[in-house]
Scaffold this active site. Structure first.
Site, mmCIF file in Angstrom:
data_model
loop_
_atom_site.group_PDB
_atom_site.id
_atom_site.type_symbol
_atom_site.label_atom_id
_atom_site.label_comp_id
_atom_site.label_asym_id
_atom_site.label_seq_id
_atom_site.Cartn_x
_atom_site.Cartn_y
_atom_site.Cartn_z
ATOM 1 N N GLN A 110 -3.560 -20.737 -21.384
ATOM 2 C CA GLN A 110 -3.566 -20.054 -20.095
ATOM 3 C C GLN A 110 -3.081 -21.033 -19.036
ATOM 4 O O GLN A 110 -3.807 -21.936 -18.623
ATOM 5 C CB GLN A 110 -4.958 -19.514 -19.807
ATOM 6 C CG GLN A 110 -5.465 -18.582 -20.926
ATOM 7 C CD GLN A 110 -4.752 -17.239 -20.947
ATOM 8 O OE1 GLN A 110 -4.782 -16.495 -19.972
ATOM 9 N NE2 GLN A 110 -4.087 -16.923 -22.057
ATOM 10 N N ALA A 134 -11.065 -10.823 -15.427
ATOM 11 C CA ALA A 134 -10.179 -11.379 -16.452
ATOM 12 C C ALA A 134 -8.915 -11.995 -15.842
ATOM 13 O O ALA A 134 -8.707 -11.935 -14.622
ATOM 14 C CB ALA A 134 -9.822 -10.296 -17.456
ATOM 15 N N HIS A 135 -8.084 -12.535 -16.689
ATOM 16 C CA HIS A 135 -6.895 -13.247 -16.203
ATOM 17 C C HIS A 135 -5.912 -12.340 -15.477
ATOM 18 O O HIS A 135 -5.679 -11.219 -15.869
ATOM 19 C CB HIS A 135 -6.183 -14.016 -17.318
ATOM 20 C CG HIS A 135 -5.907 -13.280 -18.592
ATOM 21 N ND1 HIS A 135 -5.343 -13.876 -19.667
ATOM 22 C CD2 HIS A 135 -6.141 -11.993 -18.950
ATOM 23 C CE1 HIS A 135 -5.220 -13.005 -20.640
ATOM 24 N NE2 HIS A 135 -5.683 -11.861 -20.240
ATOM 25 N N ASN A 136 -5.382 -12.902 -14.396
ATOM 26 C CA ASN A 136 -4.338 -12.243 -13.613
ATOM 27 C C ASN A 136 -4.794 -10.987 -12.876
ATOM 28 O O ASN A 136 -3.963 -10.218 -12.382
ATOM 29 C CB ASN A 136 -3.120 -11.946 -14.493
ATOM 30 C CG ASN A 136 -2.526 -13.230 -15.042
ATOM 31 O OD1 ASN A 136 -2.757 -13.593 -16.196
ATOM 32 N ND2 ASN A 136 -1.838 -13.960 -14.196
#
Lengths: 355, 355, 355
Positions: free
Chosen positions: C202, C243-245
Site C-alpha cells: 500500500q 478502508a484504503h482510498n
C-alpha cells in the site's frame, strides 16, 4: 507454578464424589483437561451436555466429571457432581498456566509519584500510571498499559498488556480487562451548529463493579454528565462498544462485536449474542436474550428472546427474495385487494347479485 | 532504501516482455505506480480489468502492464505479462517505502533474559518480550508491542506497533500483524451457575501458519482446550474477531469487521466479505464465498456464494416494507387460503356444485 | 486547572442574556452542568429539546440555558441563548477536567533525533516518535503512542494513549485521536494468483484535515496508490473502519462500528448512524443520512435518509417470518398467478364465457 492435584484432591476441590474404576489410583496426577473424544488416559474429561453422551462409552480419559444420572455409564473413574459444566469451569482454574507477574513496580514502568500503588500490586514494564491513580493489592497492570489520572483499579484486578484506562474511571475488584480495551474515552457527543459540529466535552466517568470481565479491544466510553455503569459480574467479550451513559445490569453477558448506544439501559441477567445491537435511550428488561446480530430498536418490557434479520441462502436465491423485500408493502396491498375481490365472488349476495 | 529499477530491470523482475514505444528508453527509471487515469509520464500503470480498458488510450504513463491481447492498444511502452494484476502486485513491492528497522534490540525495549531473540531480529523501543519467548531471524517486533511468555514469532514476521501476543502463542514465518491486533486473549467462556458466571479458563493457545496477514485491531482468541488455528497464507483484514477454537483453512481471506464464533471451521480458499459473520460450531466448505454482512447460521456443505440481509432504500419506503416483514407469515397463510378458495371457485366440481 | 466561571462570566462566555431569578447572585460560581432532573442548586442545566420541557418547572438548577420562547417558564435564573444545545456544548468546555500535560518530552519517551518536535508540544512517557516525524505546537502525543517515520501531527492535535500513526501520514490541526486508533495501517489488497494471495503493498498514505475527531480503536487505512482522505471537521466514533482510498467529505459524522469499504466516497455533511456500512467504490451524496446498521450497496445520488434491515421481534414470531423470507419470490409469483386467475373469473368475457 501451581502443582497439579491428584484425582483425590481434584475430587475434593470440586466437591465431587470420586468413584474409582477398577485398577485406578486416587493418587494419579492428571495432566490436564480435554473433551471426551480427545482426552488421553492422563487427562480428565467432562460430560456437560446430553448431546455428548454417545462419546462417553469410548472415552480414554482417566476420569470424567458426570452427573449422578450418567455416572453408571462412565467406563472410567467418575467424578460425580451436581453440575458437570460448572465443575469443569472450576477445574480449568486448577490447570490454567497464565503467567502471573510478581508484585512490584518494574523499573521500566512509569509511575507518577502522586499515584498510590499497593505494594502487593504488579506494574509491568512500559506501564504508565498517572497522578492520583490508585492500584489495589494484587492488581496487575500489564505491559504498556496506561492508567489515567485519578483512576482506580481494584484489588485483584488484572489489566492485560496495552489496556488503556482514561482519567477518572473506577474499576472494581477481581476484574479482568483484556488487551487494547479502552475504558473512558470520550462519548460521541457533538452539537450541530451552522452545519458544523461543536464538541460536547464528556464530563462523566466510567464505573465498573467487581468481577467484571472486559474483552480485548472493547470500548466503554465515559459519560457525558453522569457515569457509564457496568454492574457486578458482567462479562463482556471482544470488540464490544458501550457508549456513554449506558447502564448494564448485574450478571449480564455480552458477546463479541455487540454495541450498545448512548444512554441505553440493559437489565440484569441479560445475554446479548454476537453482534447484537441496542439503539440509544431504550431499556431492555431483566432476563432478556438477544440473538446474534439482532438490532433492538425499541424498549423491551419483558424477559424473553428477541431477534431480527433474515436467513442466509445461496446468493442467487437470496437475490431473488431480497428484491421482493422492496415490494413487500405493495404485495401486502395486492393481497388485500385479492381477498376483497374473492370475497365478493364467493358471497355475491352481499354486494349485489352477480347473475 | 531500495533503489528504483529501470524499465528494463522492472521488466526482468516482473517477467514481462518490454515492448518499447517509439522514443522510449529502457534505462528510464519510473518513480512509481499509478492508475491509467492518474499516472504521470514518470509512472508505470497497469490494465488489470476490462472495465478500465477505455482509459488505456489516453494514459500518460511511461509504461503499462498489460496482457498480450491488449498490448497492441497500448499507446506507450507495454510490459506484457500473463496476469497484469498479479504483476502490479509484485511491482508494488519494488516501490514500497515502508521503513524497515535495522536488526538489534533498542535500548528502550525490555527483553527478558530468558527470551531467545535472533541477532538478526529487530526489537523496537517500548517493545516487551517476556521470558522464554522466541523471536526468529529477520522478525520485527514494533514499538510498544508485547510478546508474552513462551510465545514464538517466526523468521521474517513483522509485528507493527502496539500488537499484543499473549503467552503460549505461535506465529509462523513471514507473517504481518498490524497495530493493536491481539493474539491469544481469553476466549469467551463462562459456565452459568446460580445466576452468575464462572470463568472457564482458556487453556489452549493460538497457532498461526506462515505467510498470514492480520489486520489492525483484529482479535484471535486462544482456545479453550485445544488451539485456535489459522492456516497458511490466510489474509485477515482489520477489526475481525476470531473466537476460541476456530479453524481457518489455508489461503482463505477475511475482510474487515467479520466475526467467526467459537469452534467454527472455515475451509480453504474461502472468502468472507466485509462484516460477514459465522456462528459457532458450524463448518463452511472449502471455496465458499460469503457476501458482505451475511450471517452464516448453519453449516455450508458445498462451495458457492452465500448471502443474507435486505436491500437498502430510502427510509420511508424501507419502513413501509419492514413493517410488512413482521406480517410475512400471516401473509403467506392468507395467500394459501386465497389459493384454496380460488381453486374451489375455478373447479367447483371438485368440492361440490356451486350452482 | 481552569477556574470555574461565575454566572455573570458564564453568560458572557456563552453570549447569553442572564435573567436573574429573585435572590440569585451573578457572582455565584456553579460547580458544573447537569440535566434538568438531576441538577443540584450548585449546577447549571439546559433545555435543548421540547421533550424535556416538562422537567423545567421542577428543576433545582441555579440557572438554565433556554431559548427566548421558553425563558418565561424558567423557575430559576435563565441564561437566554439562541441555541441552548450549542450553548451547552460550549459550556462543557469550561467544566472539562481532562488533564492536559505540560509541554516537553518526557524522559521515558523515545524521540528520534531526526524528528521535529515543537517545544510547545507534549510527548508523554512511552511514546515513540520516529525519524522525520513532525509534531506541532501544543500537540499532545499520549503515553505509549507511536508516530511513524515522516508523519505529521498538526498544532493543537491530541493523540490519546496508545494511538498508532504509521509512517507517512498527515494529521491536521486541532484534531483528537482516541486510544488504540490506528491511522495508516495497510489497506487490504491482495491479488489472487494460483489460488494464493500476492500482497499489493500500500503505497499511499492518510491525510486528515483540521478539527477531526477519531474514536478509540478506529482504523483508517493508508491508500493503495493515492491517499485516504478525511475532510475538515469530520467526527468519527469508536471502532469504525475506513478502508484504503476512502474519501470522507467535510463535516460528516460517523457513529460507532460503522465501516466504509475501499475507494468509497462519502459526501459532505453526511451522517452514518451506528453500525452503518458502505460497500466499496460507491459514492454517497452530500447530506445523506444512513440509519443504524444499514448497508449501502450502491451509490446514493441525492440527499435523504436511507435504511435497510428488518424489525426485531420476539424470536418465535421472528422465526416464523424469517422462514417466509426465503419463500418471498415464490410468494410474489403465486400472488401474480392469483391475480390473473381472479381477473379471469371476474371478467369471464375477456378470455371466453364461463357459463
Amino acid at each position: 507454578m501451581k502443582e497439579r492435584p491428584t484425582l483425590a484432591r481434584l475430587a475434593e476441590q470440586l466437591g465431587a464424589d470420586l468413584r474409582l474404576a477398577p485398577g485406578a489410583d486416587t493418587e494419579q496426577v492428571p495432566t490436564g483437561l480435554n473433551t471426551l473424544q480427545d482426552a488421553t488416559p492422563a487427562q480428565v474429561s467432562f460430560l456437560a451436555s446430553a448431546s455428548y453422551r454417545r462419546f462417553l462409552v469410548d472415552t480414554r480419559a482417566c476420569a470424567v466429571l458426570v452427573s449422578e444420572e450418567l455416572a453408571a455409564e462412565c467406563p472410567v473413574s467418575a467424578l460425580v457432581v451436581e453440575n458437570p459444566y460448572h465443575a469443569f469451569a472450576l477445574a480449568t482454574a486448577l490447570y490454567d498456566r497464565t503467567p502471573r507477574p510478581a508484585p512490584g513496580i518494574h523499573p521500566a514502568a512509569v509511575v507518577d509519584p502522586d499515584a498510590d500503588v499497593d505494594p502487593e500490586a504488579s506494574i509491568a514494564p512500559g506501564a504508565v500510571v498517572e497522578a492520583f491513580a490508585r492500584i489495589g493489592a494484587g492488581a496487575v497492570v500489564g505491559a504498556n498499559c496506561v492508567v489515567g489520572e485519578s483512576s482506580e483499579i481494584g484489588a485483584g484486578t488484572r489489566l492485560h498488556p496495552g489496556a488503556v484506562i482514561y482519567h477518572g474511571c473506577f474499576i472494581g475488584r477481581d476484574c479482568v480487562v483484556h488487551s487494547q480495551a479502552v475504558i473512558g474515552a470520550d462519548g460521541f457527543g457533538f452539537a450541530p451548529h451552522r452545519r458544523r459540529w461543536t464538541k460536547i466535552h464528556q464530563l462523566g466517568g466510567v464505573e465498573i463493579a467487581d468481577e467484571v470481565e472486559i474483552g480485548a479491544v472493547t470500548c466503554i466510553d465515559r459519560g457525558a454528565l453522569g457515569n457509564t455503569v457496568i454492574g457486578r459480574g458482567v462479562k463482556i467479550d471482544n470488540q464490544v462498544q458501550i457508549a456513554h451513559n449506558v447502564q448494564i445490569g448485574d450478571y449480564s453477558a455480552i458477546a463479541a462485536c455487540s454495541a450498545v448506544a448512548g444512554s441505553a439501559t440493559i437489565g440484569k441477567h441479560c445475554t446479548l449474542a454476537g453482534g447484537a445491537g441496542v439503539v440509544g435511550h431504550v431499556t431492555v428488561a431483566d432476563g432478556s436474550h438477544i440473538t446474534a446480530r439482532t438490532l433492538v430498536t425499541k424498549s423491551i418490557d419483558s424477559a424473553g428472546s428477541y431477534s431480527s434479520g433474515t436467513p442466509f441462502s445461496d446468493s442467487r436465491n437470496w437475490r431473488r427474495n431480497a428484491v421482493r423485500y422492496s415490494q413487500l408493502d405493495q404485495m401486502a396491498r395486492r393481497l388485500k385487494v385479492l381477498e376483497k375481490q374473492l370475497e365478493a365472488l364467493r358471497q355475491p349476495g352481499r354486494d349485489g347479485e352477480k347473475d
